[in-house]
Write a protein that holds these residues in place. Sequence first.
Motif, mmCIF file in Angstrom:
data_model
loop_
_atom_site.group_PDB
_atom_site.id
_atom_site.type_symbol
_atom_site.label_atom_id
_atom_site.label_comp_id
_atom_site.label_asym_id
_atom_site.label_seq_id
_atom_site.Cartn_x
_atom_site.Cartn_y
_atom_site.Cartn_z
ATOM 1 N N ALA A 20 -3.533 44.905 28.885
ATOM 2 C CA ALA A 20 -4.221 44.322 27.724
ATOM 3 C C ALA A 20 -4.998 43.066 28.097
ATOM 4 O O ALA A 20 -4.551 42.249 28.891
ATOM 5 C CB ALA A 20 -3.204 43.981 26.640
ATOM 6 N N GLY A 21 -6.181 42.938 27.491
ATOM 7 C CA GLY A 21 -6.967 41.723 27.637
ATOM 8 C C GLY A 21 -6.534 40.682 26.620
ATOM 9 O O GLY A 21 -6.641 39.487 26.854
ATOM 10 N N ALA A 22 -6.047 41.166 25.484
ATOM 11 C CA ALA A 22 -5.541 40.273 24.438
ATOM 12 C C ALA A 22 -4.510 41.029 23.613
ATOM 13 O O ALA A 22 -4.573 42.238 23.477
ATOM 14 C CB ALA A 22 -6.670 39.796 23.535
ATOM 15 N N VAL A 23 -3.545 40.271 23.085
ATOM 16 C CA VAL A 23 -2.471 40.832 22.267
ATOM 17 C C VAL A 23 -2.374 40.008 20.992
ATOM 18 O O VAL A 23 -2.452 38.778 21.035
ATOM 19 C CB VAL A 23 -1.127 40.792 23.028
ATOM 20 N N VAL A 24 -2.226 40.698 19.857
ATOM 21 C CA VAL A 24 -2.060 40.030 18.566
ATOM 22 C C VAL A 24 -0.733 40.496 17.977
ATOM 23 O O VAL A 24 -0.463 41.689 17.908
ATOM 24 C CB VAL A 24 -3.216 40.367 17.599
ATOM 25 N N ILE A 25 0.102 39.547 17.560
ATOM 26 C CA ILE A 25 1.390 39.848 16.939
ATOM 27 C C ILE A 25 1.239 39.659 15.437
ATOM 28 O O ILE A 25 0.783 38.616 14.973
ATOM 29 C CB ILE A 25 2.504 38.914 17.478
ATOM 30 N N THR A 26 1.615 40.699 14.682
ATOM 31 C CA THR A 26 1.532 40.635 13.225
ATOM 32 C C THR A 26 2.907 40.851 12.621
ATOM 33 O O THR A 26 3.797 41.405 13.254
ATOM 34 C CB THR A 26 0.582 41.721 12.670
ATOM 35 N N ARG A 27 3.058 40.402 11.401
ATOM 36 C CA ARG A 27 4.289 40.618 10.656
ATOM 37 C C ARG A 27 3.924 41.427 9.417
ATOM 38 O O ARG A 27 3.071 41.021 8.634
ATOM 39 C CB ARG A 27 4.921 39.284 10.268
ATOM 40 N N ASP A 72 8.724 34.155 21.634
ATOM 41 C CA ASP A 72 9.167 33.443 20.426
ATOM 42 C C ASP A 72 8.612 34.056 19.140
ATOM 43 O O ASP A 72 9.134 33.820 18.056
ATOM 44 C CB ASP A 72 8.734 31.975 20.506
ATOM 45 N N PHE A 73 7.532 34.829 19.240
ATOM 46 C CA PHE A 73 6.910 35.421 18.053
ATOM 47 C C PHE A 73 7.635 36.658 17.551
ATOM 48 O O PHE A 73 7.363 37.124 16.448
ATOM 49 C CB PHE A 73 5.455 35.800 18.337
ATOM 50 N N PHE A 74 8.527 37.210 18.341
ATOM 51 C CA PHE A 74 9.192 38.460 17.973
ATOM 52 C C PHE A 74 10.420 38.198 17.108
ATOM 53 O O PHE A 74 11.555 38.277 17.545
ATOM 54 C CB PHE A 74 9.558 39.268 19.221
ATOM 55 N N THR A 75 10.170 37.885 15.851
ATOM 56 C CA THR A 75 11.228 37.726 14.852
ATOM 57 C C THR A 75 10.751 38.395 13.574
ATOM 58 O O THR A 75 9.571 38.319 13.229
ATOM 59 C CB THR A 75 11.522 36.241 14.558
ATOM 60 N N GLY A 76 11.633 39.064 12.900
ATOM 61 C CA GLY A 76 11.253 39.758 11.673
ATOM 62 C C GLY A 76 10.561 41.068 11.971
ATOM 63 O O GLY A 76 10.534 41.534 13.107
ATOM 64 N N PRO A 77 9.960 41.687 10.970
ATOM 65 C CA PRO A 77 9.296 42.983 11.149
ATOM 66 C C PRO A 77 7.921 42.806 11.809
ATOM 67 O O PRO A 77 6.919 42.596 11.135
ATOM 68 C CB PRO A 77 9.163 43.519 9.725
ATOM 69 N N THR A 78 7.876 42.858 13.117
ATOM 70 C CA THR A 78 6.642 42.587 13.855
ATOM 71 C C THR A 78 6.013 43.854 14.409
ATOM 72 O O THR A 78 6.674 44.871 14.590
ATOM 73 C CB THR A 78 6.894 41.618 15.024
ATOM 74 N N ALA A 79 4.725 43.745 14.679
ATOM 75 C CA ALA A 79 3.967 44.816 15.314
ATOM 76 C C ALA A 79 3.025 44.183 16.327
ATOM 77 O O ALA A 79 2.674 43.000 16.220
ATOM 78 C CB ALA A 79 3.188 45.600 14.284
ATOM 79 N N ILE A 80 2.617 44.988 17.296
ATOM 80 C CA ILE A 80 1.801 44.494 18.404
ATOM 81 C C ILE A 80 0.475 45.246 18.414
ATOM 82 O O ILE A 80 0.455 46.470 18.480
ATOM 83 C CB ILE A 80 2.526 44.714 19.740
ATOM 84 N N ALA A 89 -8.934 43.879 19.322
ATOM 85 C CA ALA A 89 -7.708 43.911 18.524
ATOM 86 C C ALA A 89 -7.691 42.769 17.511
ATOM 87 O O ALA A 89 -7.347 42.977 16.339
ATOM 88 C CB ALA A 89 -6.477 43.826 19.426
ATOM 89 N N ALA A 90 -8.070 41.584 17.935
ATOM 90 C CA ALA A 90 -8.067 40.432 17.036
ATOM 91 C C ALA A 90 -9.041 40.647 15.885
ATOM 92 O O ALA A 90 -8.723 40.375 14.723
ATOM 93 C CB ALA A 90 -8.422 39.157 17.801
#
Length: 170
Positions: A20-27, A72-80, A89-90
Amino acid sequence: MDRSQKADSVAFLNGVFGEAGAVVITRNLGMTVAQSTALRTKIREAGATYKVAKNSLAKLAVAGTDYEGLGDFFTGPTAIAASVDPVAAAKAVVEFAKTTDKIEIVGGAMGSQVLNEAGVKALASMPSLDELRGTLIGLIQAPATKIAQLTTAPAAKLARVFGAYAKEAA
């Protein structure tokens, strides 16, 4: 999930983080199936991937990659959401987040550079790789077009002069 499925999931996520060139973490905050399908379609059209993952498996997969700071961002219902193009992606996630309040942008990363929500939104406002290529090609072609116009201009002027003399003589 049994142990082999978990190992496969970690290997898949590790591969995603590796290329990946960039990754976005969403909840996800209670999206409907239709909203989730629309988001996945939008991300797929942008050339990115979107994966809902267990946090413990995502933390294992991110270890040893450039994206290790995302743990640290991986808490709760997350997706990548991840893409080779650093902007794709962003841009897809931010555009979708404008239409609903059921998704929250937690953060992201570009290589080892960890981004907060504002950083992801700033990344999304940048032109994509294809747009930059188009601009660059346009800039390269512009001088060639001008040279072609300059070389054909004298002949066109002569043709207009001859045309004016022909009308005058007739």
